[in-house]
Design a protein around this motif. Structure first.
Motif, PDB file in Angstrom:
ATOM      1  N   ILE A  44     -13.735  44.433  33.968  1.00 22.20           N
ATOM      2  CA  ILE A  44     -14.672  43.329  33.771  1.00 22.20           C
ATOM      3  C   ILE A  44     -14.888  42.573  35.082  1.00 22.20           C
ATOM      4  CG2 ILE A  44     -15.020  41.122  32.614  1.00 22.20           C
ATOM      5  CD1 ILE A  44     -15.500  43.535  30.793  1.00 22.20           C
ATOM      6  N   HIS A  45     -13.819  42.378  35.850  1.00 21.64           N
ATOM      7  CA  HIS A  45     -13.961  41.706  37.143  1.00 21.64           C
ATOM      8  C   HIS A  45     -14.852  42.513  38.088  1.00 21.64           C
ATOM      9  CE1 HIS A  45     -10.852  38.864  35.971  1.00 21.64           C
ATOM     10  NE2 HIS A  45     -11.082  38.198  37.085  1.00 21.64           N
ATOM     11  N   ILE A  46     -14.696  43.819  38.099  1.00 22.59           N
ATOM     12  CA  ILE A  46     -15.544  44.667  38.941  1.00 22.59           C
ATOM     13  C   ILE A  46     -17.003  44.546  38.517  1.00 22.59           C
ATOM     14  CG2 ILE A  46     -16.104  47.069  39.502  1.00 22.59           C
ATOM     15  CD1 ILE A  46     -13.056  47.639  39.367  1.00 22.59           C
ATOM     16  N   ALA A  47     -17.252  44.573  37.207  1.00 28.93           N
ATOM     17  CA  ALA A  47     -18.621  44.476  36.699  1.00 28.93           C
ATOM     18  C   ALA A  47     -19.270  43.153  37.106  1.00 28.93           C
ATOM     19  CB  ALA A  47     -18.618  44.622  35.174  1.00 28.93           C
ATOM     20  N   LEU A  48     -18.517  42.043  37.027  1.00 25.62           N
ATOM     21  CA  LEU A  48     -19.073  40.742  37.390  1.00 25.62           C
ATOM     22  C   LEU A  48     -19.196  40.573  38.907  1.00 25.62           C
ATOM     23  CD1 LEU A  48     -17.331  38.429  34.774  1.00 25.62           C
ATOM     24  CD2 LEU A  48     -19.671  39.308  34.753  1.00 25.62           C
ATOM     25  N   ALA A  49     -18.309  41.212  39.666  1.00 27.30           N
ATOM     26  CA  ALA A  49     -18.431  41.164  41.124  1.00 27.30           C
ATOM     27  C   ALA A  49     -19.715  41.857  41.583  1.00 27.30           C
ATOM     28  CB  ALA A  49     -17.213  41.820  41.780  1.00 27.30           C
ATOM     29  N   HIS A  61     -26.753  45.516  36.190  1.00 29.70           N
ATOM     30  CA  HIS A  61     -26.305  44.890  34.946  1.00 29.70           C
ATOM     31  C   HIS A  61     -24.822  45.178  34.747  1.00 29.70           C
ATOM     32  CE1 HIS A  61     -26.037  43.716  30.766  1.00 29.70           C
ATOM     33  NE2 HIS A  61     -27.297  43.301  30.785  1.00 29.70           N
ATOM     34  N   PRO A  62     -24.034  44.154  34.426  1.00 29.68           N
ATOM     35  CA  PRO A  62     -22.581  44.376  34.296  1.00 29.68           C
ATOM     36  C   PRO A  62     -22.202  45.381  33.208  1.00 29.68           C
ATOM     37  CG  PRO A  62     -23.189  42.163  33.566  1.00 29.68           C
ATOM     38  CD  PRO A  62     -24.388  42.729  34.253  1.00 29.68           C
ATOM     39  N   LEU A  94     -16.389  47.865  23.417  1.00 33.75           N
ATOM     40  CA  LEU A  94     -16.117  46.438  23.499  1.00 33.75           C
ATOM     41  C   LEU A  94     -16.673  45.845  24.783  1.00 33.75           C
ATOM     42  CD1 LEU A  94     -14.713  43.861  22.489  1.00 33.75           C
ATOM     43  CD2 LEU A  94     -12.607  44.683  23.580  1.00 33.75           C
ATOM     44  N   GLY A  95     -16.418  46.498  25.913  1.00 33.10           N
ATOM     45  CA  GLY A  95     -16.880  45.971  27.193  1.00 33.10           C
ATOM     46  C   GLY A  95     -18.392  45.926  27.296  1.00 33.10           C
ATOM     47  N   PHE A 212     -14.822  31.949  30.636  1.00 31.56           N
ATOM     48  CA  PHE A 212     -14.044  32.675  29.637  1.00 31.56           C
ATOM     49  C   PHE A 212     -14.920  33.643  28.851  1.00 31.56           C
ATOM     50  CE2 PHE A 212     -11.270  28.989  30.215  1.00 31.56           C
ATOM     51  CZ  PHE A 212     -10.013  29.574  30.185  1.00 31.56           C
ATOM     52  N   MET A 213     -14.378  34.832  28.608  1.00 38.69           N
ATOM     53  CA  MET A 213     -15.020  35.836  27.755  1.00 38.69           C
ATOM     54  C   MET A 213     -13.995  36.311  26.736  1.00 38.69           C
ATOM     55  SD  MET A 213     -16.644  37.689  31.054  1.00 38.69           S
ATOM     56  CE  MET A 213     -15.368  36.871  32.017  1.00 38.69           C
TER      57      MET A 213
END
Length: 332
Positions: A44-49, A61-62, A94-95, A212-213
């Motif tokens: 998730i951190h990689i996707a948002l980065a 898109h994340p 889920l992700g 928060f997610m």
């Protein structure tokens, strides 16, 4: 002699249990396969980065980045908990749902001008036990190293905030003013970004934007105009879903900065004493060890007096806990 490095996650481990810190940091032991929660959070951190690239434009898109991260990996993540235990959801599904819901909720965050993302830092922390002569240099206690999620400027107010992305099965915020992890990143970020010229010499980071997610799928029940979930007969359900996304700002001050610096120093002094044998390394057993600690089974063997060296070789791999931060070209 090289200056001892110190990471924020290491500080958390040390306070959780010095024996766990000894195995994970000083001996460099890690499970041969990352735990599912750790793996999920990394993705998730990689996707948002990738999404929050520098500037006002957004990246891929994340949800797409998350899908690439998962590849053919098949894992299951615990989400909701009830009297029957945890509900598990396939990680890729889920992700994707979380990242699609995230963008639906916040859009492009077009008032965020991103200054830095996934910023690696190396910062010397002074030894509080050493008092130099007037005009003399301070003595370094440790080299504090790590990576913070990102920093952005609110284009509406001009204020600068540290990003702190968090995934969790449940969202709570009462502890945020005392959160050591994000607080330590906030402590270093102003100095790092000033040195790099990414913010002005007198600018400071005003606070931490906690992002928060919740690990959960969206509620598929119909809703009314207030967003309340409805029963099949159209009445408002007594059971409303917990929010999937929460943002909260924790504002910081100079007092926060001074207290964080002293806490880092105090912990580093205690670690030094345990490394050199002045203080003993002890265990701190808790009821959550069985599901939180990757060394739980080995700890039970050790507690029973067994020789755990063969178990270490079979279950764990050796790694450099500071490996990502030894390249001086990454220094801020």
């Amino acid at each position: 002699m090289p200056i001892q490095m110190l990471r924020t996650s290491e500080r958390g481990t040390f306070k959780e249990c010095p024996q766990k810190w000894q195995w994970s940091t000083n001996e460099g032991l890690a499970a041969k396969r990352d735990s599912n929660p750790l793996w999920f959070g990394q993705g998730i951190h990689i996707a948002l980065a990738e999404w929050y690239q520098k500037g006002a434009e957004r990246g891929p898109h994340p949800a797409d980045t998350w899908e690439d991260f998962c590849a053919d990996e098949e894992r299951y993540i615990p989400t909701e908990y009830d009297e029957d235990g945890a509900k598990f959801v396939e990680a890729k599904e889920l992700g994707i749902a979380m990242m699609e819901g995230y963008v639906d909720r916040y859009g492009d965050d077009d008032h965020w001008d991103v200054i830095a993302t996934e910023q690696t830092f190396r910062l010397l922390i002074a030894d509080p036990r050493y008092r130099p002569e007037p005009g003399g240099k301070l003595k370094a206690l440790v080299r504090y190293v790590g990576t913070f999620d990102g920093v952005y400027r609110d284009t509406g107010t001009g204020e600068i905030f540290l990003m702190e992305h968090k995934t969790a099965a449940g969202i709570s915020t009462a502890h945020l003013p005392l959160d050591d992890q994000a607080g330590s990143y906030w402590y270093v970020a102003t100095r790092v970004l000033r040195k790099q010229g990414l913010i002005g010499p007198r600018e400071s980071i005003a606070g931490i934007m906690y992002n928060f997610m919740r690990k959960g799928l969206p509620d598929d029940r119909p809703t009314n105009e207030r967003g309340e979930a409805l029963n099949k007969n159209g009445s408002v359900s007594k059971t409303q879903p917990a929010p999937l996304f929460v943002r909260e700002v924790d504002w910081k001050s100079d007092a926060n900065r001074r207290n964080m610096e002293r806490r880092i120093q105090d912990e580093a002094v205690h670690m030094e004493a345990m490394r050199n044998g002045t203080l003993p390394i002890y265990k701190r057993p808790q009821r959550d060890c069985s599901w939180r600690c990757e060394f739980y089974k080995m700890c039970m063997l050790d507690e029973a007096g067994a020789d755990v060296e063969e178990y270490k070789e079979a279950v764990y791999r050796k790694r450099d806990p500071y490996g990502d931060h030894r390249d001086t070209r990454k220094a801020a």
